[in-house]
Design an enzyme around this catalytic site. Structure first.
Site, PDB file in Angstrom:
ATOM      1  N   CYS A 332      40.504  42.684  -1.332  1.00  7.41           N
ATOM      2  CA  CYS A 332      39.785  41.535  -1.886  1.00  7.41           C
ATOM      3  C   CYS A 332      40.668  40.430  -2.471  1.00  7.41           C
ATOM      4  CB  CYS A 332      38.722  41.961  -2.881  1.00  7.41           C
ATOM      5  SG  CYS A 332      38.742  43.651  -3.397  1.00  7.41           S
ATOM      6  N   ARG A 361      45.555  54.518  -0.989  1.00 11.11           N
ATOM      7  CA  ARG A 361      45.012  54.961  -2.270  1.00 11.11           C
ATOM      8  C   ARG A 361      45.495  56.371  -2.545  1.00 11.11           C
ATOM      9  NH1 ARG A 361      38.735  52.886  -1.663  1.00 11.11           N
ATOM     10  NH2 ARG A 361      39.293  50.727  -1.174  1.00 11.11           N
ATOM     11  N   GLN A 379      40.263  49.696   6.344  1.00 11.92           N
ATOM     12  CA  GLN A 379      38.874  49.342   6.051  1.00 11.92           C
ATOM     13  C   GLN A 379      38.402  48.258   6.997  1.00 11.92           C
ATOM     14  OE1 GLN A 379      39.294  48.187   1.847  1.00 11.92           O
ATOM     15  NE2 GLN A 379      37.706  49.698   1.468  1.00 11.92           N
ATOM     16  N   ASP A 381      36.749  45.595   6.454  1.00 13.70           N
ATOM     17  CA  ASP A 381      36.383  44.936   5.210  1.00 13.70           C
ATOM     18  C   ASP A 381      35.893  43.519   5.463  1.00 13.70           C
ATOM     19  OD1 ASP A 381      36.150  44.948   2.531  1.00 13.70           O
ATOM     20  OD2 ASP A 381      38.300  44.972   2.087  1.00 13.70           O
ATOM     21  N   HIS A 383      34.541  39.916   2.985  1.00 10.81           N
ATOM     22  CA  HIS A 383      34.127  39.338   1.710  1.00 10.81           C
ATOM     23  C   HIS A 383      33.369  38.059   1.985  1.00 10.81           C
ATOM     24  CE1 HIS A 383      37.476  42.017   0.693  1.00 10.81           C
ATOM     25  NE2 HIS A 383      36.674  42.328  -0.292  1.00 10.81           N
ATOM     26  N   LYS A 463      25.657  48.046  -5.860  1.00 11.38           N
ATOM     27  CA  LYS A 463      25.934  48.157  -4.435  1.00 11.38           C
ATOM     28  C   LYS A 463      24.835  48.901  -3.699  1.00 11.38           C
ATOM     29  CE  LYS A 463      28.523  52.484  -4.766  1.00 11.38           C
ATOM     30  NZ  LYS A 463      29.588  53.315  -4.209  1.00 11.38           N
ATOM     31  N   HIS A 509      31.306  42.190  -1.268  1.00  9.50           N
ATOM     32  CA  HIS A 509      32.217  43.027  -0.477  1.00  9.50           C
ATOM     33  C   HIS A 509      31.345  43.859   0.446  1.00  9.50           C
ATOM     34  CE1 HIS A 509      35.406  43.029  -3.792  1.00  9.50           C
ATOM     35  NE2 HIS A 509      34.345  42.535  -4.385  1.00  9.50           N
TER      36      HIS A 509
END
Length: 634
Positions: A332, A361, A379, A381, A383, A463, A509
């Site tokens: 992000c 991670r 990911q 991902d 945004h 979420k 996200h």
RNA sequence: GCCCAUGUAGCUCAGUCGGUAGAGCACAUCCUUGGUAAGGAUGAGGUCACCGGUUCAAUCCCGGUCAUGGGCUCCA
């Protein structure tokens, strides 16, 4: 004469005036227990029913019935363990999804042989058919009883109870603290199986003592137990770690590190197919695609709040010219940085940035698991930056998009969860409230049923999680959609509104597949390694009967390869049965055999991996058939 | 991270109550040119996860490390 109302789920309530009549019904319906005035109770409470009581039967095959049945089985198991190992201290033994467990504190470790011995002991108990006898006593009575019995865990449980009276159940002298209800006697337990032993912390707290947990399951019908055990075998057969090895898709390597995936050529082509699809779909859905770095200064992560809220999942900083850098656990902040390279206007909203971003991670070593739980993953991902009043529309857009992508992989059954404000949170509660409501409205608009998962939101916002059901009915969480009003604040993001003034955007996200590693792991199990054509590493195997067919087969392979088909030639010095077997074991969707007949007629039969033959097809027909199936992703 | 189990050939596994190991598959070579799930022969392959200790001698016993598996906890 009594008046008892027997209610039933189908609405056909009945008045019953005779206890024996009710007992007959209970037998007919194969009850595990009953509900008396809404409270579940043992069957042997029936004789003491009072006038105007309302009774509902809990059938054995209902969810509640199964729970009772399994809970009773776990008591029998605990009794068996206590018989075999008198110095064991018993902890807790509930029913769980598909079975039950019981935790024990004992100085020896249980072995698989012990499980067999315990099963035998259970059979001995069950064959004597002792009744489950319910007892009530005051808390202090129960407390001193368990103290006398040398059961400190039970004492601790009693101390945590609020009620003045507690209930206990006794089978054949074995007393356990239990709310109940239970089957009326142990003899009703017919089909059970102990499955595994594992460590488990007392009350799930890692500061507490590690106990030994025995898992088992039980069913009221032997055929159901057999079905369940077959299901467990099917799960084993589909295990992505096993298939990943067999199909040569990926590996992990001690020298490289745990939880770090090496994608082999066959696995990489699957991944590439998914990534290509993903990029195309995103461009069509008005996303813009980004690439961003893998590390950034620690200061960035302090600013984003990750260093405060997410540090336990982040790796130690590395030193670059006396400046601390971090390998990224999320994408992000980078997307935010791209956003901030220009003054944004409400006219460009919504801005949708997407990236296949690889993040790292820290995961505790004990939780790593094949592709499903790793330390480095990519990911899918994105945004989205928009105005607060656009949240609902954007969520709708994302939901539509997500569900259509999931459908491509055959996931059209899913459960949706809405996670609300957690204990550790940032931002004003009003914004939490407003954005949670926007999520709710979007879900309602799409008429998607959802469950609320209280307190399970991320620290920066609420979420929506989507759990898909695979071909075996197992649930996997892949997709997540998260509202974030924290980062725009932290990074002082703005946009120029129609009023000419600066405003704060909202950030969403979202990930559809979650991580490619995990998603492909799920896919391997979902398809059992038999991927649809568009994902298959090798789509067609062309095999020759004899050496004289090699040239023709080679031409065919070359042509198909030129047209984008992933095709392999098997011209080895082997019989055709051997080649078919190899190709089937590798789960290659199609095979074509080239012999005298094919070379002279210029036609081929297509053999599917299930053994079925279709055709004949000319080479052009074959090509268009394959291309069509690839394009439609069937 | 914690508890327990496991780690032997590329894969799946035997085995050695301490005297440096074996099968099947896969691989290589040769024979065979065979029509829809295993043709035959021969051969090559292992410091028995790693480090240390005990011992005349360790793959085996002991300790540690790492990894994997089943869980606890957490999560994409």
């Amino acid at each position: 004469m009594v008046h008892i109302k027997l209610v039933s789920k189908d609405g056909k309530d009945q008045e019953i005036h005779d206890v024996s009549e009710l007992e007959k019904r209970v037998k007919e319906r194969k009850a595990a227990a009953v509900k008396i005035n809404g409270h579940s109770a043992d069957l042997n409470r029936i004789p003491s029913l009072k006038d105007s009581d309302i009774v509902e039967i809990i059938p054995l095959d209902s969810d509640e019935g199964k729970e009772i049945y399994r809970h009773s089985t776990s008591h029998v198991m605990a009794y068996a363990v206590k018989n075999l190992f008198p110095d064991v201290r018993i902890a807790i033994g509930p029913s769980i999804q598909d079975g039950f467990y019981y935790d024990f504190d004992i100085d020896r470790t249980f072995t698989p042989d012990d499980l067999a011995t315990i099963e035998k002991q259970m059979q001995t108990i069950i064959s004597k058919n002792p009744p489950f006898v319910r007892k009530e006593m005051t808390r202090s009575e129960a407390r001193s009883l368990f103290e006398k019995l040398g059961e400190p865990y039970k004492v601790e449980l009693i101390d945590a109870l609020k009620d003045d009276t507690v209930t206990l159940y006794e089978i054949d002298g074995f007393i356990d603290l239990c709310r109940g209800p239970h089957l009326e006697s142990a003899g009703r337990i017919t089909a059970y199986k102990l499955l595994s032993v594992a460590g488990a912390y007392w009350k799930g707290d890692e500061n507490n003592k590690m106990l030994q947990r025995i898992y088992g399951t039980s069913f009221s019908k032997a055929s159901d137990l057999k079905k369940y055990l077959l299901f467990l075998e099917e799960i084993k057969k589909r295990d992505h770690r096993r298939l990943g090895k067999e199909l040569d898709l990926f590996s992990v390597n001690d020298e490289i590190g745990a939880g770090l995936i090496l994608w082999h050529p066959k696995g990489s082509i699957i991944r590439k197919s998914i990534e290509d699809f993903w990029r195309n779909e995103h461009l069509l859905a008005d996303y813009q695609i980004l690439y961003t770095p893998h590390i950034a200064k620690l200061k960035l992560w302090e600013k984003s709040g990750h260093w405060d809220f997410y540090r336990e999942n982040m790796y130690s900083p590395m030193d670059i010219d006396n400046v601390a850098y971090e390998v990224k656990p999320m994408n992000c902040p980078f997307h935010i940085a791209v956003y901030k390279t220009a003054i944004r206007s409400y006219r460009e909203f919504p801005v949708r940035y997407a990236e296949l971003g690889t993040v790292y991670r820290y995961e505790k070593s004990g939780v790593l698991h094949g592709l499903l739980r790793v330390r480095g993953f990519t990911q899918d991902d994105a945004h989205i930056f928009c105005r607060e009043d656009q949240i609902e529309d954007e969520i709708l857009h994302v939901l539509d998009f997500t569900l259509s992508v999931l459908k491509t992989f055959g996931f059209d059954d899913y459960n949706v969860f809405l996670s609300t404000m957690p204990e550790k949170y940032v931002g004003p509660p009003e914004i939490w409230e407003r954005s949670t409501n926007a999520l709710k409205r979007a879900l309602n608009e799409k008429k998607i049923a959802y469950e609320v998962d209280p307190g399970a939101g991320v620290f920066y916002g609420p979420k929506i999680d989507i759990k898909v059901k695979d071909s075996l009915g197992r649930q996997w969480q892949c997709s997540t959609i998260q509202v974030d009003f924290n980062n725009p604040e932290r990074f002082d993001m703005t946009f120029r509104g129609s009023d000419g003034r600066n405003h704060r955007p909202i950030m969403i996200h979202r990930a559809l597949m979650g991580s490619l590693e995990r998603f492909i792991g799920v896919l391997i199990e979902h398809y059992g390694g038999a991927f649809p054509l568009w994902l298959s590493p090798v789509q067609l195997s062309v095999m020759t009967i004899a050496d004289r067919h090699r040239a023709y087969a080679q031409t065919m392979v070359d042509t198909l390869k030129q047209r984008g088909i992933r095709v392999e030639l098997d011209a080895e010095n082997e019989k055709i049965g051997n080649k078919i077997r190899k190709s089937t074991k590798r789960k290659i969707p199609y095979a074509v055999v080239i012999g005298d007949k094919e070379t002279s007629e210029a036609n081929v039969m297509l053999r599917k991996r299930n053994g079925e033959n279709i055709g004949p097809f000319s080479p052009e027909e074959l090509l268009s058939l394959l291309q069509d199936e690839i394009n439609t992703k069937k």
